[in-house]
Design a protein around this motif. Structure first.
Motif, PDB file in Angstrom:
ATOM      1  N   ASN A  56       0.834  -1.210   0.000  1.00 22.36           N
ATOM      2  CA  ASN A  56       0.000   0.000   0.000  1.00 22.36           C
ATOM      3  C   ASN A  56       0.866   1.256   0.000  1.00 22.36           C
ATOM      4  OD1 ASN A  56      -2.486   1.302  -0.115  1.00 22.36           O
ATOM      5  ND2 ASN A  56      -2.600   1.526   2.105  1.00 22.36           N
ATOM      6  N   VAL A  57       1.812   1.284  -0.943  1.00 25.43           N
ATOM      7  CA  VAL A  57       2.708   2.435  -1.072  1.00 25.43           C
ATOM      8  C   VAL A  57       1.906   3.638  -1.578  1.00 25.43           C
ATOM      9  CG1 VAL A  57       4.714   3.324  -2.328  1.00 25.43           C
ATOM     10  CG2 VAL A  57       4.705   0.979  -1.461  1.00 25.43           C
ATOM     11  N   GLU A  80      18.911   2.595   2.992  1.00 26.99           N
ATOM     12  CA  GLU A  80      19.866   2.560   1.879  1.00 26.99           C
ATOM     13  C   GLU A  80      19.196   2.859   0.539  1.00 26.99           C
ATOM     14  OE1 GLU A  80      22.744  -0.801  -0.102  1.00 26.99           O
ATOM     15  OE2 GLU A  80      22.857  -0.512   2.075  1.00 26.99           O
ATOM     16  N   SER A  81      18.180   2.098   0.173  1.00 26.34           N
ATOM     17  CA  SER A  81      17.504   2.312  -1.120  1.00 26.34           C
ATOM     18  C   SER A  81      16.155   1.622  -1.075  1.00 26.34           C
ATOM     19  CB  SER A  81      18.339   1.778  -2.285  1.00 26.34           C
ATOM     20  OG  SER A  81      18.514   0.376  -2.164  1.00 26.34           O
ATOM     21  N   ILE A  82      15.381   1.815  -2.148  1.00 26.38           N
ATOM     22  CA  ILE A  82      14.064   1.189  -2.250  1.00 26.38           C
ATOM     23  C   ILE A  82      13.818   0.838  -3.714  1.00 26.38           C
ATOM     24  CG2 ILE A  82      12.827   3.377  -2.548  1.00 26.38           C
ATOM     25  CD1 ILE A  82      10.549   2.117  -0.867  1.00 26.38           C
ATOM     26  N   THR A  83      13.180  -0.298  -3.939  1.00 25.26           N
ATOM     27  CA  THR A  83      12.837  -0.763  -5.277  1.00 25.26           C
ATOM     28  C   THR A  83      11.328  -0.910  -5.348  1.00 25.26           C
ATOM     29  OG1 THR A  83      14.910  -2.003  -5.394  1.00 25.26           O
ATOM     30  CG2 THR A  83      13.235  -2.526  -7.027  1.00 25.26           C
ATOM     31  N   PHE A  84      10.702  -0.150  -6.235  1.00 26.93           N
ATOM     32  CA  PHE A  84       9.253  -0.165  -6.343  1.00 26.93           C
ATOM     33  C   PHE A  84       8.801  -1.299  -7.254  1.00 26.93           C
ATOM     34  CE2 PHE A  84      10.338   4.183  -5.192  1.00 26.93           C
ATOM     35  CZ  PHE A  84       9.479   4.413  -4.132  1.00 26.93           C
ATOM     36  N   GLU A  85       7.504  -1.569  -7.210  1.00 27.03           N
ATOM     37  CA  GLU A  85       6.923  -2.693  -7.943  1.00 27.03           C
ATOM     38  C   GLU A  85       7.141  -2.561  -9.446  1.00 27.03           C
ATOM     39  OE1 GLU A  85       2.471  -4.629  -8.678  1.00 27.03           O
ATOM     40  OE2 GLU A  85       2.794  -3.099  -7.145  1.00 27.03           O
ATOM     41  N   GLU A  86       6.993  -1.343  -9.984  1.00 30.84           N
ATOM     42  CA  GLU A  86       7.173  -1.155 -11.424  1.00 30.84           C
ATOM     43  C   GLU A  86       8.601  -1.452 -11.848  1.00 30.84           C
ATOM     44  OE1 GLU A  86       6.135   1.084  -9.331  1.00 30.84           O
ATOM     45  OE2 GLU A  86       4.025   1.552  -9.776  1.00 30.84           O
ATOM     46  N   GLU A  87       9.567  -1.061 -11.029  1.00 30.86           N
ATOM     47  CA  GLU A  87      10.970  -1.313 -11.362  1.00 30.86           C
ATOM     48  C   GLU A  87      11.282  -2.802 -11.322  1.00 30.86           C
ATOM     49  OE1 GLU A  87      13.087   0.972  -8.538  1.00 30.86           O
ATOM     50  OE2 GLU A  87      12.376   2.905  -9.286  1.00 30.86           O
ATOM     51  N   ARG A  88      10.720  -3.526 -10.362  1.00 27.16           N
ATOM     52  CA  ARG A  88      10.961  -4.968 -10.292  1.00 27.16           C
ATOM     53  C   ARG A  88      10.361  -5.685 -11.503  1.00 27.16           C
ATOM     54  NH1 ARG A  88       8.831  -4.457  -5.104  1.00 27.16           N
ATOM     55  NH2 ARG A  88       7.190  -5.942  -5.630  1.00 27.16           N
ATOM     56  N   SER A 181      -2.264   2.520  -7.370  1.00 21.08           N
ATOM     57  CA  SER A 181      -2.801   2.503  -6.011  1.00 21.08           C
ATOM     58  C   SER A 181      -2.642   1.116  -5.400  1.00 21.08           C
ATOM     59  CB  SER A 181      -4.279   2.900  -6.031  1.00 21.08           C
ATOM     60  OG  SER A 181      -4.827   2.847  -4.720  1.00 21.08           O
ATOM     61  N   GLY A 182      -2.115   1.072  -4.182  1.00 24.32           N
ATOM     62  CA  GLY A 182      -1.910  -0.201  -3.499  1.00 24.32           C
ATOM     63  C   GLY A 182      -0.696  -0.971  -3.965  1.00 24.32           C
TER      64      GLY A 182
END
Length: 360
Positions: A56-57, A80-88, A181-182
Motif C-alpha cells: 500500500n505504497v 539505503e535504497s528502495i525498489t518499487f513494484e514497477e521497477e521490479r 494505487s496499493g
C-alpha cells in the motif's frame, strides 16, 4: 477515532499522517496505512535479512519520501535504497527477454531502467514485419546452437540507436508520474539490525500514538490542482520539439523497415534443418507485394541442402576406428563372396566344355 490495529496478518501497520490540504483545512488530517513485514520472496537473495517488504505504497511515493520517513523513525544512515513494484517488473521482463534472445544482460548500463520506462509501449507501433522476422532469425540461431556475430551490434551502433529512440519518444504530458494505487516496494537497509530497529520504532509509535508524517520533498511538484495545471501546460508541447520527435520516430521506423526487407531477402528460400522453407513477403520491381518463393527455387535450395548433408555424412563415415574396422571387414567379405562366385562359374564352364561333342 477508532483504534488503529497494530498488525494485519503477517504485516505490521504503519500509520502515516498525510499533509493537510489548504482547501480541506476544516477537516481532520487524513491517515495513510503502510503495511510492513520482513522481506521473504519465493527466491531468496543475499539482501533479504536487511530488507522490508512494503504494501500500500502512496501513489506519489519516491525514494526521497521514504528516506525522510525512515529517518524520522530511526534516524538517518540506516535506510539505503528502495525498489518499487514497477521497477521490479521491468527488471524481470528485461531479464526474461534477454534470456529468450540468448543474449547477456548489460548490467553495467546505469540508465537501463529509465530507458525501459520511457519506451513502454514504444515497440508496439514499430514495423510488425521487422519484429516477426527478427524473432524468426533468433529462433533459427538457437536451433543451430550458436550466435551470429554479424547480428550483434557494436557499442557505437547501440548508443546511436538508443539516442534515436530517446529523441523519438514524445515529451511527457504529466509533471510528475504516480504509482498504481496499493502498489508494493522493497526497502533496503544498512544491515539486519536496522530492520529490527524499524519494526521496534513502529511498535513504539503505536504505544505513544505519535505517528510519522508523510514528508514533503523539495523540488517535487505538488499534486491536486497544481498537478493538473501542469498537465494542461505540458499537453501542448513546443512545435519544434514535437516535430523533432516525429521526424526521429519516422527515421527509426524506416530503418527497421529497411532492415526487415534485407532480412526477408536473406531468409527467403532458405530451408531449415527439417527442410521447411519460410515464406516471406518481399517487393517486386514494380513496387507491389511479391509472391511467395517459386517452387523451382525452393526445390533447388532443398537439393543443395540435401547435398550438403550428404557431404557431412560422408565426412563422418570413417571418423572413428571402429568404422574403419567395419569397412575393412565388409570389403574382405565382399572379396571372398566374389571369389566363390567366380570359382563356381569357372567350374560350370569346365563341366560344360567336357560334355561338348562336335557334329560329324
Amino acid at each position: 477515532m477508532a483504534s488503529i490495529p497494530k498488525t494485519l496478518g503477517d504485516y505490521v501497520v504503519l500509520p502515516v499522517q498525510l499533509p493537510q490540504l489548504p482547501s480541506l483545512a476544516h477537516l481532520p488530517a487524513a491517515t495513510h496505512f503502510l503495511y510492513v513485514r520482513r522481506n521473504a520472496p519465493k527466491i531468496a537473495t543475499a539482501d533479504d535479512e536487511r530488507s522490508l517488504f512494503l504494501a500500500n505504497v502512496p501513489v506519489d511515493g519516491t525514494e526521497e519520501h521514504f528516506r525522510t520517513l525512515f529517518a524520522s523513525l530511526v534516524g538517518p544512515g540506516r535506510f539505503e535504497s528502495i525498489t518499487f513494484e514497477e521497477e521490479r517488473r521491468r527488471a524481470a521482463k528485461a531479464k526474461t527477454d534477454n534470456s529468450d534472445d540468448g543474449s547477456e544482460n548489460d548490467s553495467d548500463d546505469d540508465d537501463s531502467d529509465d530507458s525501459e520506462s520511457d519506451f513502454d509501449g514504444f515497440d508496439a507501433v514499430l514495423p510488425r514485419q521487422a519484429a516477426t522476422l527478427a524473432d524468426l532469425q533468433s529462433r533459427k540461431r538457437k536451433r543451430e546452437g550458436g550466435h551470429n556475430g554479424k547480428a550483434r551490434r557494436d557499442d557505437s551502433h547501440k548508443a546511436a540507436a538508443k539516442q534515436l529512440r530517446q529523441q523519438a519518444t514524445l515529451p511527457t504530458t504529466w509533471p510528475r508520474s504516480l504509482r498504481r494505487s496499493g502498489s508494493t516496494a522493497v526497502a533496503l537497509f544498512a544491515d539486519a539490525k536496522s530492520v529490527d530497529v524499524v519494526l521496534k520504532a513502529v511498535a513504539k509509535a503505536h504505544k505513544s500514538a505519535q505517528y510519522p508524517e508523510w514528508p514533503s520533498v523539495e523540488g517535487a511538484s505538488s499534486l491536486g490542482a497544481p498537478w493538473l495545471a501542469g498537465h494542461n501546460r505540458q499537453a501542448y508541447p513546443n512545435r519544434e520539439s514535437l516535430r523533432e520527435s516525429v521526424d526521429a520516430f519516422f527515421v527509426l521506423f524506416n530503418q527497421q523497415e529497411a532492415a526487415a526487407a534485407d532480412l526477408a531477402r536473406r531468409l527467403r528460400n532458405v530451408p531449415d534443418e527439417d527442410g521447411f522453407v519460410t515464406v516471406t513477403r518481399g517487393t517486386t520491381g514494380g513496387g507491389g507485394r511479391g509472391a511467395p518463393a517459386r517452387q523451382q527455387e525452393a526445390a533447388a535450395m532443398r537439393a543443395k541442402q540435401l547435398a550438403k548433408q550428404e557431404r557431412q555424412r560422408q565426412d563422418m563415415t570413417n571418423f572413428y576406428r571402429f568404422q574403419l574396422r567395419e569397412r575393412k571387414k565388409e570389403e574382405q567379405l565382399d572379396l571372398q563372396r566374389k571369389f566363390q562366385e567366380d570359382t563356381k562359374r569357372v567350374q560350370a564352364m569346365k563341366e560344360k566344355r567336357g560334355k561338348f561333342k562336335p557334329e560329324a
